[in-house]
Design an enzyme around this catalytic site. Structure first.
Site, mmCIF file in Angstrom:
data_model
loop_
_atom_site.group_PDB
_atom_site.id
_atom_site.type_symbol
_atom_site.label_atom_id
_atom_site.label_comp_id
_atom_site.label_asym_id
_atom_site.label_seq_id
_atom_site.Cartn_x
_atom_site.Cartn_y
_atom_site.Cartn_z
ATOM 1 N N LYS A 38 2.786 11.220 -3.227
ATOM 2 C CA LYS A 38 1.741 10.564 -4.021
ATOM 3 C C LYS A 38 0.822 11.585 -4.689
ATOM 4 C CE LYS A 38 -1.811 6.958 -3.403
ATOM 5 N NZ LYS A 38 -2.357 5.995 -2.428
ATOM 6 N N ASP A 78 -12.860 5.441 1.193
ATOM 7 C CA ASP A 78 -11.408 5.460 1.399
ATOM 8 C C ASP A 78 -10.917 6.899 1.412
ATOM 9 O OD1 ASP A 78 -8.679 5.212 1.371
ATOM 10 O OD2 ASP A 78 -8.579 3.852 -0.338
ATOM 11 N N GLU A 128 -7.335 0.503 -4.537
ATOM 12 C CA GLU A 128 -7.332 0.425 -3.077
ATOM 13 C C GLU A 128 -8.676 -0.034 -2.499
ATOM 14 O OE1 GLU A 128 -5.959 4.303 -2.133
ATOM 15 O OE2 GLU A 128 -3.892 3.875 -2.748
ATOM 16 N N ASP A 176 0.872 -1.171 0.000
ATOM 17 C CA ASP A 176 0.000 0.000 0.000
ATOM 18 C C ASP A 176 0.909 1.220 0.000
ATOM 19 O OD1 ASP A 176 -1.803 2.034 0.365
ATOM 20 O OD2 ASP A 176 -2.443 1.417 2.367
#
Length: 622
Positions: free
Chosen positions: A87, A205, A183, A25
Site C-alpha cells: 500500500k 488513524d 478510512e 479495508d
C-alpha cells in the site's frame, strides 16, 4: 450474531431481493472484508476462523502465488518474491521509494514504480489486486458468488493517483467498486451508528504505513467531515525502521551492507518486539544474520518510546493543523476514535489523550472498525435500506485543486477541505489577440506558484474563435465525485466548443510533498504572496508591452517624433522590467508606459469611431 431480524409488515425484503455487498479495508499490514448480515455488520473470517488477512503476497513462479498467512511466513527467507506493505507504493514513483532503503529490487518504470519478482516486474496495483481477490473469494465462499459490489477504504490523504490505483486494483480483482471511502469516515460510521453518538469527534488513524486524522461532526445521521490531514508515508513500518536502526547501531552492523534476507529478518523481529512492548515493559529483538551471526538486543518500552517520540510528534502536528483548519480547539472535541493496529501502542494512546484532554475511545477493535463501517456503507449503497437506517456522508477534499495561469501562478478552483461531491466553475480568458487554443494545466497543492504544486493533468481547448485578448469567455468546471476523483471540463461560451479530461495521473504525491505541502502553505505564505505580486506585475507588463507594440504597428502615424520617442523609451523600460525581481520596479515601469500612451490611446479611439461612422447618415444611427 443476530439470528432473527424483525421488521414491520411489508418492510422485510425477500431473501432473493436482498443484494449482497461487502466493505473492504485494504490495509498496509492486514486487510479485512466485512458484510452486513441480519442487520449487523460483521467481519468475514477464513476457513480457519481468522479475521485478519496479512497484506502479503508471495510469488512462487510465473503462475503460482500465495496470499496472506502462508506468504507472511516466507517474508524473511524469500524477501525478493514476498511483497509486504505494498500500500505504501501505490501511486508512487521510483524516486519516491528508492530512498527508503526497503529490501526490494525496485524497477524505474514509467509512472508507477514496479517490483522485480520471479513472476516478472509487478506494479503495486497488481499486487494489491491479488490481495483483493483473496478477500473477494473469502466473501463469495461465505455469502455466495452474487456480490453486487464493494466499498473499499483508502486513507483520507490519498491523492487522485493513489485513489485511481486502488480502484484499478479492485477492477483487476473482479470487484465492482460502489465507492471509495476514506478510512476515518468509515470508522466514524461504525462508531457513530454503534453508539448513537453525536457531536464533534476526531478520528486518529495510525496504520501500518499511513496516518490520517479527521475532524467530523455527527448530527442525526449526518457524518460531516470538517477537516482532514495526514501523511501517506507514516505508520507502524516507520517505528519498526527506528528499532532496526537502533539495533544495528548497538550491534555495530551497517544496515546498507545487509542482504535482503537479513534486512527483512530484522524488520520482522522489530515488528514482533514492538507489538510485544504494548503489553510488556521490555522485549528482545533477535534475528539470524547468516551462519553463526545472531543479532540480539534488549529493548525497553521507555527506550522505544524515546525513539518513537519524533514520529509521534509529527502525527500530533498534523492533528493540531487539522484542528486549526476546522476552526476548533482540542476542548471542542467530544471524543477521539482510535483506528489502526499501531494505536495499540501505549505511548500513542497517552500522547493523543494529552493533546485532546480526554482518554481515547478504544472499545471498538481498531483493526476492524474501518471494515465494519465500510460494510454498513456498502449495504446502504446496495439498496438494502432498513427503516430508520438513513445517513448522509459529507467528506472533503484533502488538498486544493486549481489551474495554471500566466506567470506560472496557480488559480485555486476547489480549496482543500471542500465537501464532496463538489462542482465549481470559473471563467478565464485569452492572453493574446487571435488566440485560437488554450492549454489547461490542472494542479494540486497549497502554494501560489506552479513549481511548488503537483501537476495532475494537461489538455487543450482548440477552435476558440479568434478575438482580441480578453474577449473570449472560457468556463472551466472542476467536478470531484464521491470517491474523490476529478473531472475537468473547459468550454468556450460563445461557440460551445468543449474539451474535457478525467484526471488520471500516472503517479501520486511523494512522501515529502504530502507531508510538507500544508506546512509549506503556512510557513511560506509571506514569500508566496510576494512572489505572486511579482508574477502578476510581470504578466501585466508583458500584456501592456504586447498591446502597445501592436498599436504602434497599426497607428504610429498618429504620433509626432517627440511623442514616439517618449513611448519607445517607456516601452523599452517596461520590456526590460518583465524580468526584474522587484515588484515595485515592474509596477513603476508599467505605470510609466501606461501614462505615456494615454494620449495615443485617445487618438486611436477617435480614429476608430470616425471609421465606424464614415458614410453613415444620422437616421441610420438612431
Amino acid at each position: 450474531m443476530a439470528l432473527l431480524q424483525i421488521s414491520e409488515p411489508g418492510d422485510s425484503p425477500a431473501p432473493h431481493e436482498r443484494k449482497l455487498a461487502v466493505g473492504i479495508d485494504l490495509g498496509t499490514t492486514h486487510s479485512l472484508v466485512a458484510a452486513v448480515r441480519s442487520s449487523v455488520p460483521e467481519i468475514l473470517k477464513d476457513a480457519d476462523g481468522r479475521a485478519l488477512l496479512p497484506s502479503v503476497v508471495r510469488y512462487l513462479d510465473r503462475d503460482a502465488r500465495v496470499v496472506g498467512h502462508e506468504a507472511a511466513q516466507a517474508q524473511a527467507t524469500d524477501p525478493s518474491n514476498t511483497v509486504v506493505s505494498v500500500k505504501r507504493f501505490m501511486g508512487r514513483t521510483f524516486d519516491d521509494v528508492k530512498a527508503e532503503g526497503l529490501p526490494y529490487e525496485f524497477v524505474d518504470a514509467p509512472g508507477m514504480v514496479r517490483l522485480r519478482t520471479v513472476r516478472g516486474d509487478l506494479s503495486p496495483i497488481e499486487v494489491s489486486a491479488h490481495i483483493l481477490q483473496a478477500l473477494r473469494e473469502r466473501a463469495e465462499s461465505t455469502l455466495g458468488d452474487d456480490l453486487v459490489g464493494a466499498v473499499i477504504t483508502v486513507p483520507a490523504y490519498f491523492d487522485d493517483a493513489q485513489r485511481q490505483a486502488t480502484r484499478d486494483a479492485a477492477r483487476l480483482a473482479g470487484l465492482n467498486v460502489l465507492r471509495l471511502l476514506n478510512e476515518p469516515t468509515a470508522a466514524a460510521i461504525a462508531y457513530g451508528l454503534d453508539h448513537a453518538s453525536e457531536g464533534v469527534y476526531a478520528v486518529y488513524d495510525l496504520g501500518g504505513g499511513t496516518f490520517d486524522v479527521s475532524i467530523l461532526r455527527l448530527t442525526q445521521g449526518v457524518f460531516e467531515v470538517i477537516a482532514t490531514g495526514g501523511d501517506t508515508a507514516l505508520g507502524g513500518d516507520d517505528f519498526d525502521t527506528l528499532i532496526v536502526q537502533a539495533v544495528c547501531a548497538t550491534a555495530g552492523v551497517a544496515l546498507d551492507t545487509l542482504s535482503r534476507e537479513h534486512h527483512r529478518a530484522l524488520r520482522v523481529a522489530a515488528r514482533v518486539a514492538r507489538e510485544a512492548l504494548s503489553d510488556s515493559d521490555s522485549a528482545v529483538v533477535e534475528a539470524q544474520l547468516g551462519e553463526g551471526m545472531v543479532v540480539s538486543a534488549a529493548l525497553s518500552r521507555a527506550d522505544f518510546e524515546r525513539l518513537a517520540q519524533p514520529l509521534l510528534e509529527k502525527t500530533l502536528d498534523r492533528a493540531r493543523q487539522t484542528l486549526r483548519d476546522a476552526g476548533l480547539k482540542p476542548a471542542d472535541v467530544k471524543g477521539v476514535v482510535m483506528v489502526g493496529g499501531a494505536t495499540r501502542m501505549p505511548i500513542v494512546q497517552r500522547v493523543v489523550g494529552d493533546l485532546f484532554g480526554t482518554p481515547p475511545l478504544t472499545d471498538l477493535n481498531p483493526d476492524e472498525v474501518v471494515a465494519l463501517g465500510a460494510a454498513l456503507q456498502a449495504n446502504l449503497l446496495a439498496g438494502n435500506r432498513a427503516p430508520g437506517e438513513d445517513w448522509l456522508l459529507l467528506d472533503v477534499t484533502p488538498l486544493s485543486l486549481g489551474l495554471e495561469t500566466m506567470g506560472g501562478l496557480v488559480e485555486r478552483v476547489i480549496p482543500r477541505n471542500s465537501t464532496i461531491p463538489v462542482a465549481r466553475a470559473q471563467e478565464f480568458t485569452t492572453f493574446k489577440d487571435g488566440q485560437s487554443a488554450m492549454s489547461i494545466h490542472v494542479l494540486q497543492g497549497e502554494r501560489d506558484l506552479v513549481s511548488a504544486c503537483r501537476s495532475l493533468a494537461r489538455f487543450e481547448l482548440r477552435d476558440i474563435p479568434p478575438m482580441v485578448a480578453g474577449a473570449a469567455r472560457i468556463r472551466v468546471t472542476f467536478q470531484v465525485d464521491a470517491d474523490g476523483l476529478l473531472n475537468v471540463t473547459a468550454r468556450e461560451e460563445s461557440t460551445g466548443v468543449e474539451a474535457a479530461v478525467t484526471v488520471k495521473p500516472s503517479y501520486g504525491l511523494s512522501d515529502d510533498e504530502v507531508a510538507t505541502m500544508l506546512a509549506d502553505s503556512v510557513s511560506q505564505a509571506d514569500s508566496d504572496a510576494v512572489a505572486r505580486m511579482l508574477r502578476e506585475q510581470q504578466v501585466e507588463a508583458r500584456q501592456l508591452v504586447e498591446s502597445v507594440g501592436a498599436a504602434l504597428a497599426k497607428d504610429a502615424d498618429l504620433l509626432d517624433a517627440d511623442e514616439r520617442q517618449a513611448i519607445d523609451a517607456a516601452l523599452a523600460t517596461a520590456t526590460a522590467a518583465q524580468t526584474a525581481e522587484d515588484a515595485d520596479v515592474v509596477r513603476a515601469a508599467v505605470k510609466a508606459l501606461s501614462d505615456s500612451t494615454e494620449l495615443f490611446a485617445e487618438r486611436r479611439m477617435d480614429r476608430s469611431i470616425r471609421s465606424a461612422l464614415a458614410g453613415r447618415k444620422l437616421d441610420e444611427l438612431a
